[in-house]
Design a protein around this motif. Structure first.
Motif, PDB file in Angstrom:
ATOM      1  N   ASP A 152      23.870 -32.228  29.781  1.00 46.63           N
ATOM      2  CA  ASP A 152      23.993 -33.191  30.875  1.00 46.63           C
ATOM      3  C   ASP A 152      24.894 -34.348  30.463  1.00 46.63           C
ATOM      4  N   VAL A 153      24.605 -34.918  29.303  1.00 45.70           N
ATOM      5  CA  VAL A 153      25.368 -36.065  28.815  1.00 45.70           C
ATOM      6  C   VAL A 153      26.670 -35.597  28.152  1.00 45.70           C
ATOM      7  N   ILE A 154      26.577 -34.532  27.380  1.00 44.30           N
ATOM      8  CA  ILE A 154      27.739 -33.982  26.663  1.00 44.30           C
ATOM      9  C   ILE A 154      28.181 -32.719  27.404  1.00 44.30           C
ATOM     10  N   PRO A 155      29.447 -32.643  27.794  1.00 42.86           N
ATOM     11  CA  PRO A 155      29.911 -31.446  28.502  1.00 42.86           C
ATOM     12  C   PRO A 155      29.736 -30.193  27.644  1.00 42.86           C
ATOM     13  N   THR A 156      29.472 -29.072  28.273  1.00 45.79           N
ATOM     14  CA  THR A 156      29.230 -27.811  27.572  1.00 45.79           C
ATOM     15  C   THR A 156      30.416 -27.424  26.699  1.00 45.79           C
ATOM     16  N   LEU A 157      31.625 -27.643  27.185  1.00 47.92           N
ATOM     17  CA  LEU A 157      32.822 -27.263  26.416  1.00 47.92           C
ATOM     18  C   LEU A 157      33.057 -28.157  25.196  1.00 47.92           C
ATOM     19  N   ALA A 158      32.366 -29.270  25.082  1.00 47.23           N
ATOM     20  CA  ALA A 158      32.537 -30.150  23.919  1.00 47.23           C
ATOM     21  C   ALA A 158      32.087 -29.450  22.638  1.00 47.23           C
ATOM     22  N   TYR A 159      31.048 -28.633  22.716  1.00 47.80           N
ATOM     23  CA  TYR A 159      30.537 -27.954  21.525  1.00 47.80           C
ATOM     24  C   TYR A 159      31.537 -26.931  20.978  1.00 47.80           C
ATOM     25  N   PRO A 160      32.023 -25.977  21.800  1.00 48.69           N
ATOM     26  CA  PRO A 160      33.013 -25.035  21.249  1.00 48.69           C
ATOM     27  C   PRO A 160      34.313 -25.736  20.849  1.00 48.69           C
ATOM     28  N   THR A 161      34.658 -26.802  21.554  1.00 46.68           N
ATOM     29  CA  THR A 161      35.861 -27.557  21.179  1.00 46.68           C
ATOM     30  C   THR A 161      35.682 -28.164  19.789  1.00 46.68           C
ATOM     31  N   ALA A 162      34.503 -28.702  19.520  1.00 45.93           N
ATOM     32  CA  ALA A 162      34.224 -29.274  18.192  1.00 45.93           C
ATOM     33  C   ALA A 162      34.303 -28.200  17.113  1.00 45.93           C
ATOM     34  N   ILE A 163      33.832 -26.992  17.427  1.00 41.74           N
ATOM     35  CA  ILE A 163      33.899 -25.882  16.463  1.00 41.74           C
ATOM     36  C   ILE A 163      35.350 -25.523  16.168  1.00 41.74           C
ATOM     37  N   VAL A 164      36.163 -25.395  17.219  1.00 43.78           N
ATOM     38  CA  VAL A 164      37.580 -25.053  17.035  1.00 43.78           C
ATOM     39  C   VAL A 164      38.297 -26.148  16.255  1.00 43.78           C
ATOM     40  N   VAL A 165      38.019 -27.399  16.550  1.00 46.22           N
ATOM     41  CA  VAL A 165      38.629 -28.518  15.824  1.00 46.22           C
ATOM     42  C   VAL A 165      38.220 -28.482  14.348  1.00 46.22           C
ATOM     43  N   ALA A 166      36.944 -28.205  14.074  1.00 47.48           N
ATOM     44  CA  ALA A 166      36.479 -28.130  12.682  1.00 47.48           C
ATOM     45  C   ALA A 166      37.207 -27.026  11.922  1.00 47.48           C
TER      46      ALA A 166
END
Length: 190
Positions: A152-166
């Motif tokens: 709700d607070v963090i968009p769903t795509l933020a998680y996979p984006t963080a993984i790809v960035v890492a």
């Protein structure tokens, strides 16, 4: 093909690829510090090097002295060893050419690069690092599927984006680190 002596008998060992050295032959060549020093210094210079200059540098590294501090006997011992033992061995293996007192690397040296990677002390192996990062990524994706992570607070795509960035940052750092620790980029050979 190479021959390996076993109890007076010779067994033919196929090279890793056409006309190359086997891994055992490469490791055997690199097992001696003077041969590693020869290759290291030749990679740094990139032009043919005189045997006397090469012997001085190898002696300086061995004795942990500057070239100016070397004694004549120290130079001569290394010079003789390189001339009679190490350079002929490297030349037979196709790693260097040694002609008229000049030493030069051949293209065969590029095959040695993978065996010359330097891993700094106290560092985690990259394979283990990427395995851990992959495991963490799997946990994050599983938590998303299970609905455990807030979306709700963090968009769903933020998680996979963080993984790809890492993974991208890790791969970039890995690449830069490998370049920094390339055999020819070190001041003193290992």
């Amino acid at each position: 093909m190479s021959k390996i002596g076993v109890g007076g008998l010779f067994k033919r060992v196929p090279p890793d690829d056409e006309g190359g050295l086997t891994k055992d032959e490469m490791f055997d060549l690199m097992s001696n510090h003077r041969r590693r020093y020869i290759i290291h210094h030749c990679k740094q210079e990139q032009d043919p090097i005189s045997l006397s200059d090469l012997a001085e540098q190898v002696a300086a590294w061995e004795k942990d002295k500057s070239i100016a501090e070397l004694e004549s006997a120290e130079r001569k011992t290394v010079y003789t060893s390189l001339q009679q033992t190490h350079l002929p061995r490297l030349e037979r293996a196709g790693i260097v050419t040694y002609d008229d007192g000049e030493v030069e690397l051949t293209n065969q040296t590029e095959r040695l690069d993978i065996y010359l990677d330097i891993v700094p002390e106290n560092s985690i192996p990259w394979g283990v690092y990427y395995l851990g990062l992959s495991g963490l990524s799997c946990v994050v994706v599983a938590a998303l599927w299970a609905g455990v992570l807030p979306t709700d607070v963090i968009p769903t795509l933020a998680y996979p984006t963080a993984i790809v960035v890492a993974f991208t940052i890790s791969a970039a750092y890995h690449t830069l680190t490998n370049r920094r620790y390339r055999f020819e980029n070190l001041d003193h050979p290992p």
